[in-house]
Design an enzyme around this catalytic site. Structure first.
Site, PDB file in Angstrom:
ATOM      1  N   ASP A 207       0.816  -1.226   0.000  1.00  0.00           N
ATOM      2  CA  ASP A 207       0.000   0.000   0.000  1.00  0.00           C
ATOM      3  C   ASP A 207       0.848   1.274   0.000  1.00  0.00           C
ATOM      4  O   ASP A 207       0.377   2.338   0.404  1.00  0.00           O
ATOM      5  CB  ASP A 207      -0.927   0.021   1.225  1.00  0.00           C
ATOM      6  CG  ASP A 207      -2.217  -0.758   0.987  1.00  0.00           C
ATOM      7  OD1 ASP A 207      -2.538  -1.029  -0.194  1.00  0.00           O
ATOM      8  OD2 ASP A 207      -2.895  -1.098   1.973  1.00  0.00           O
ATOM      9  N   LYS A 210      -0.469   4.672  -1.182  1.00  0.00           N
ATOM     10  CA  LYS A 210      -1.423   5.484  -0.409  1.00  0.00           C
ATOM     11  C   LYS A 210      -0.767   6.733   0.172  1.00  0.00           C
ATOM     12  O   LYS A 210      -1.463   7.617   0.696  1.00  0.00           O
ATOM     13  CB  LYS A 210      -2.033   4.648   0.718  1.00  0.00           C
ATOM     14  CG  LYS A 210      -3.056   3.619   0.233  1.00  0.00           C
ATOM     15  CD  LYS A 210      -3.689   2.870   1.388  1.00  0.00           C
ATOM     16  CE  LYS A 210      -4.744   1.882   0.885  1.00  0.00           C
ATOM     17  NZ  LYS A 210      -5.365   1.112   1.975  1.00  0.00           N
ATOM     18  N   HIS A 235      -3.834   4.232  -5.788  1.00  0.00           N
ATOM     19  CA  HIS A 235      -2.666   3.873  -4.961  1.00  0.00           C
ATOM     20  C   HIS A 235      -1.906   2.694  -5.542  1.00  0.00           C
ATOM     21  O   HIS A 235      -0.709   2.520  -5.267  1.00  0.00           O
ATOM     22  CB  HIS A 235      -3.091   3.599  -3.513  1.00  0.00           C
ATOM     23  CG  HIS A 235      -3.650   2.236  -3.269  1.00  0.00           C
ATOM     24  ND1 HIS A 235      -4.957   1.918  -3.509  1.00  0.00           N
ATOM     25  CD2 HIS A 235      -3.075   1.091  -2.791  1.00  0.00           C
ATOM     26  CE1 HIS A 235      -5.180   0.650  -3.183  1.00  0.00           C
ATOM     27  NE2 HIS A 235      -4.046   0.133  -2.743  1.00  0.00           N
ATOM     28  N   HIS A 265      -2.205  -6.065  -6.446  1.00  0.00           N
ATOM     29  CA  HIS A 265      -2.765  -6.740  -5.275  1.00  0.00           C
ATOM     30  C   HIS A 265      -4.269  -6.506  -5.120  1.00  0.00           C
ATOM     31  O   HIS A 265      -4.872  -7.037  -4.176  1.00  0.00           O
ATOM     32  CB  HIS A 265      -2.011  -6.344  -3.988  1.00  0.00           C
ATOM     33  CG  HIS A 265      -2.265  -4.954  -3.519  1.00  0.00           C
ATOM     34  ND1 HIS A 265      -1.636  -3.851  -4.063  1.00  0.00           N
ATOM     35  CD2 HIS A 265      -3.068  -4.453  -2.534  1.00  0.00           C
ATOM     36  CE1 HIS A 265      -2.029  -2.754  -3.455  1.00  0.00           C
ATOM     37  NE2 HIS A 265      -2.908  -3.087  -2.511  1.00  0.00           N
ATOM     38  N   HIS A 266      -4.875  -5.728  -6.010  1.00  0.00           N
ATOM     39  CA  HIS A 266      -6.333  -5.590  -6.015  1.00  0.00           C
ATOM     40  C   HIS A 266      -6.954  -6.214  -7.270  1.00  0.00           C
ATOM     41  O   HIS A 266      -8.156  -6.027  -7.508  1.00  0.00           O
ATOM     42  CB  HIS A 266      -6.740  -4.121  -5.910  1.00  0.00           C
ATOM     43  CG  HIS A 266      -6.684  -3.590  -4.507  1.00  0.00           C
ATOM     44  ND1 HIS A 266      -7.604  -3.948  -3.536  1.00  0.00           N
ATOM     45  CD2 HIS A 266      -5.805  -2.741  -3.900  1.00  0.00           C
ATOM     46  CE1 HIS A 266      -7.294  -3.343  -2.390  1.00  0.00           C
ATOM     47  NE2 HIS A 266      -6.195  -2.604  -2.588  1.00  0.00           N
ATOM     48  N   ASP A 294      -4.357  -9.544   2.404  1.00  0.00           N
ATOM     49  CA  ASP A 294      -4.842  -8.187   2.670  1.00  0.00           C
ATOM     50  C   ASP A 294      -6.335  -8.190   2.990  1.00  0.00           C
ATOM     51  O   ASP A 294      -6.787  -7.514   3.927  1.00  0.00           O
ATOM     52  CB  ASP A 294      -4.562  -7.309   1.447  1.00  0.00           C
ATOM     53  CG  ASP A 294      -4.774  -5.831   1.741  1.00  0.00           C
ATOM     54  OD1 ASP A 294      -4.630  -5.431   2.908  1.00  0.00           O
ATOM     55  OD2 ASP A 294      -5.077  -5.094   0.791  1.00  0.00           O
TER      56      ASP A 294
END
Length: 789
Positions: A207, A210, A235, A265-266, A294
């Site tokens: 992250d 961010k 991000h 990662h999303h 996560d």
């Protein structure tokens, strides 16, 4: 004061040991061993030796055999050896160097040469150890600095995002456990230990992007608008751009993995993620694992916009697809490590078990009046050494380490392929013991409860399912205790071995070569020695169902006998371990039955003059060399320098009290325990004399033996008191057996003393553990039975 370096001198001649110590002087500390066996025993308990001076020609175990043991346990890597011998043959000297000796000093000793060579070797190894430590310290410091910088950077993001300070720790923990479970299930992703370490480290940066997102959006307590959500989504690409700028300066694998994780990662397995809408295996496995970790931590952690879910709810939400689509294989991994994660939620994330452990450590520190930094490291090393020594004494099977604080057991099944070999179980979960009967579970718990820092080890036999049948397995346990707080139990290590995988230690077998050039004449000599230990010793060719023999010239030939005929089964053996020993070129053990007897069978692969065959060694179970009637055998007698007479009562032929006390822990699995006492025995002695009393005891023991099985154990427990142990029997059958024993005793006719008859009182219990409690209860019942007379 500077500590003296420690030298072990191994020589069967005391005068040689004294001469060497006189030459070297008092600047060293000395440990002496009169033969190789003593030296190995000392090394098993003390690896702080700095140098070994080793003779070659010694009784019991020569110098080459000591070097073999040192190579087997890798002691030779840490402890240098100088051979001291009068042997001058070149092949002997070459062999010593091949086995790992650093130098060779001939007798008679030259004091100058001895001193210089000893000091040179000690200095060389001391410098090597110092250099290793320096390199190790530098690597450790570099790794710590890297982790520290990553931690600082990730915590900056967490601070701006108002997330838990433990979020990064949780992500790394879950990521590592998912990866380790994944490599157990498949080799599809070709992940090495280095890959796992880099992915786990890079996960902390997932992250990092961010840092460029406004705090008002990051910490908004309510639902985000569509515009705000689009800003949050950036991000991923911002983080990837930050890492990309670093990659342009340094092309390191860690940065490449960090870039993948930051950007993807999303992403989701079904293509509905962001920023690129990747589908399935288009998503790198590093990003897949971190994405799942996560989501799990986001669910169980408190956020500005929600409260934390419990572990079970979080798992249900992920497995049901409420949190997006993930790789089905990773979901299986997550489900299988669920017990570990639950304990982490209850432990690492703030619950009582870990708090108690922290309190305990704090109390220990207070007692010692100072922070025990070096003590803590030393205790950890000593604990690891204790575990290694335990496992080094075992071979194969299923090994496990149990941590009492986390309630987790790390299990290694060496019988499985590498990808399925490792697992972790939560002992708080009842499914952890689904293959263990409640009776065996309570026996195990009771046995662990009575261990102490002074008596840490025990073994027992337990029944485990094997297909549609059950088989006996040998369980050995070693409890672990805190060195700083000696009465504090911290866990255990153990091993579970099937009987036919247990290899007894038979020194005679060490001399039987498994190579292509074993000499038939030497085998004949070994045969005669083995016949002093085993009831039957023979060579077989299981590939042709033939019994073999060696003639006077050492030539191996068939006898014309069928090897399975001994077992009276009318054909080939269904589970022939000799066939397996031949194919695997190893040694295996098992229990086997004829129509009348049970035998313990050792099958060892040999190759005699180029012809492969198997050496079979058989011992009949009912001849008293069995000390564990639960279905496993503790090999004793002549093979271990022990005699049955040591454990036998000379008068009655039953086992002696010494046998019971020596092998008490091996009897913990007995299903039924009975105490048998002769009624009015004092009157027999007073009226007819002690010779008559001896006759009575002898005949009563014979009557009891005639009523029990060969697997049952009769022990003369006291003067006229017997202890009878049944490994497997119901209470109903035990009561029937008692009546049979009483009738057999009452029917005894003493030809020397025809005027009197004797009776016995019996008290017995089933399913009571530990065994001493069972004996106590059986004794009380016996006296109640006696009062009814």
């Amino acid at each position: 004061m500077e500590m003296k370096q420690k030298i072990m001198i191994v020589d069967d001649a005391e005068i040689n040991r004294q001469i060497l110590m006189a030459i070297l002087g008092d600047k060293y500390e000395y440990v002496q061993a009169g033969n190789g066996c003593q030296a190995v025993h000392l090394l098993q308990h003390d690896l702080t030796i700095d140098l070994i001076l080793l003779d070659i020609n010694m009784p019991e175990m020569n110098g080459f055999q000591v070097l073999e043991r040192m190579n087997k346990f890798h002691w030779i890597d840490e402890i240098p050896v100088i051979i001291i011998s009068s042997e001058e043959k070149r092949d002997v000297i070459e062999r010593a160097y091949i086995f790992g000796a650093e130098d060779y000093i001939r007798r008679p000793f030259d004091s100058f040469i001895v001193c210089r060579r000893v000091q040179n070797i000690l200095n060389l190894y001391a410098n090597q150890k110092r250099l290793k430590q320096m390199v190790s310290d530098q690597i450790y410091e570099k790794e710590e600095n890297n982790n520290l910088m990553i931690g600082i950077l990730s915590h900056v993001v967490e601070f701006r995002n108002s997330e838990s300070g433990e979020h990064i720790l949780h992500i790394r923990m879950v990521t590592e456990r998912l990866l380790r479970r994944l490599i157990q299930k498949t080799d599809q992703y070709q992940l090495s230990e280095s890959d796992i370490a880099m992915i786990t480290t890079a996960a902390a940066l997932h992250d990092i992007g961010k840092i460029n997102v406004p705090e008002s959006i990051l910490n908004k307590p309510g639902k985000l608008t569509q515009e705000e959500f689009e800003i949050i989504k950036t991000h991923t690409t911002i983080g990837a751009d930050i890492i990309d700028q670093m990659i342009s300066k340094s092309e390191k694998p860690l940065l490449r993995i960090a870039w993948e994780i930051c950007r993807w990662h999303h992403e989701r397995w079904d293509g509905h993620g962001y920023p690129d809408g990747l589908i399935g295996e288009q998503i790198p496995i590093s990003a897949q694992v971190v994405a799942l970790a996560d989501v799990y931590d986001a669910l169980i952690s408190k956020r500005c916009y929600k409260n934390a879910y419990d572990h079970e709810t979080a798992m249900d939400m992920i497995m049901s697809g409420e949190c997006g689509a993930f790789n089905p294989l990773l979901l299986k991994c997550l489900y299988e490590i669920s017990p570990e994660l639950r304990m982490a939620v209850q432990g690492n994330m703030g619950e009582e078990a870990y708090r108690q452990e922290a309190d305990r450590l704090a109390a220990e520190i207070m007692k010692k009046k100072s922070t025990p930094c070096s003590d803590r490291a030393q205790c950890m090393l000593e604990s690891m050494q204790e575990q290694l020594e335990f496992f080094a004494s075992l071979n194969g099977g299923i090994q496990f380490e149990y941590d009492h604080v986390s309630r987790l057991a790390n299990i290694v099944n060496w019988n499985e392929p590498p990808q399925y070999r490792y697992s972790v179980m939560n002992v708080a979960n009842q499914n952890c013991f689904k293959h263990l009967s409640q009776k065996d579970f309570h026996r195990l718990k009771d046995a662990l409860d009575v261990t102490t820092p002074e008596n840490r080890e025990f073994s027992m036999s337990i029944m485990l399912p094997q297909g549609n049948d059950y088989e006996w397995c040998e369980l050995r346990m070693h409890s672990l205790w805190s060195e700083l707080s000696p009465d504090h139990y911290i866990g255990a290590v153990g091993q579970l071995i099937k009987p036919q995988h247990v290899t007894p230690e038979l020194p005679l077998l060490d001399g039987l070569s498994e190579g292509e050039n074993a000499d038939g004449k030497n085998i004949r000599v070994a045969f005669e020695q083995l016949k002093q230990i085993f009831d039957i010793v023979r060579l077989v060719d299981p590939a042709h169902n033939a019994v073999m023999e060696i003639d006077d010239k050492g030539v191996l030939r068939q006898t014309g006998q069928h090897c399975a005929a001994f077992w009276e089964n009318g054909g080939n053996c269904a589970n022939c371990i000799s066939t397996r020993a031949l194919s695997q070129k190893t040694m295996l053990n098992k229990l086997e039955f004829t129509r009348r007897d049970m035998y313990y069978v050792v099958a060892k692969y040999l190759c005699i003059n180029g012809t492969p065959c198997v050496l079979e060694m058989l011992s009949k179970m009912n001849e008293g060399r069995w000390i564990d009637a639960n279905g496993t055998r503790f090999l004793l007698d002549k093979s271990r320098g022990e005699n049955r007479e040591l454990f036998s009562d000379a008068l009655t032929g039953a086992y002696s009290r010494r046998y019971f006390e020596t092998y008490l822990m091996h009897m913990e699995g007995m299903e039924c325990v009975e105490i048998i006492d002769v009624d009015h025995f004092k009157q027999v002695n007073d009226t007819y004399g002690h010779l008559a009393g001896d006759v009575v005891l002898r005949d009563i023991a014979a009557a009891i033996q005639s009523c029990i099985r060969s697997t049952d154990i009769l022990i003369r427990y006291g003067g006229d008191e017997f202890l009878l142990l049944f490994p497997k029997m119901s209470e109903k059958h035990m009561l029937e057996k008692n009546e049979k024993i009483k009738k057999a005793v009452e029917s005894i006719v003493f030809t020397e003393y025809p005027d009197f008859h004797v009776t016995v009182s019996i008290g017995g219990v089933c399913g009571v553990h530990p065994i001493m409690e069972a004996i106590h209860q059986a004794d009380k019942l016996m006296y109640e039975n006696k009062r009814t007379l």
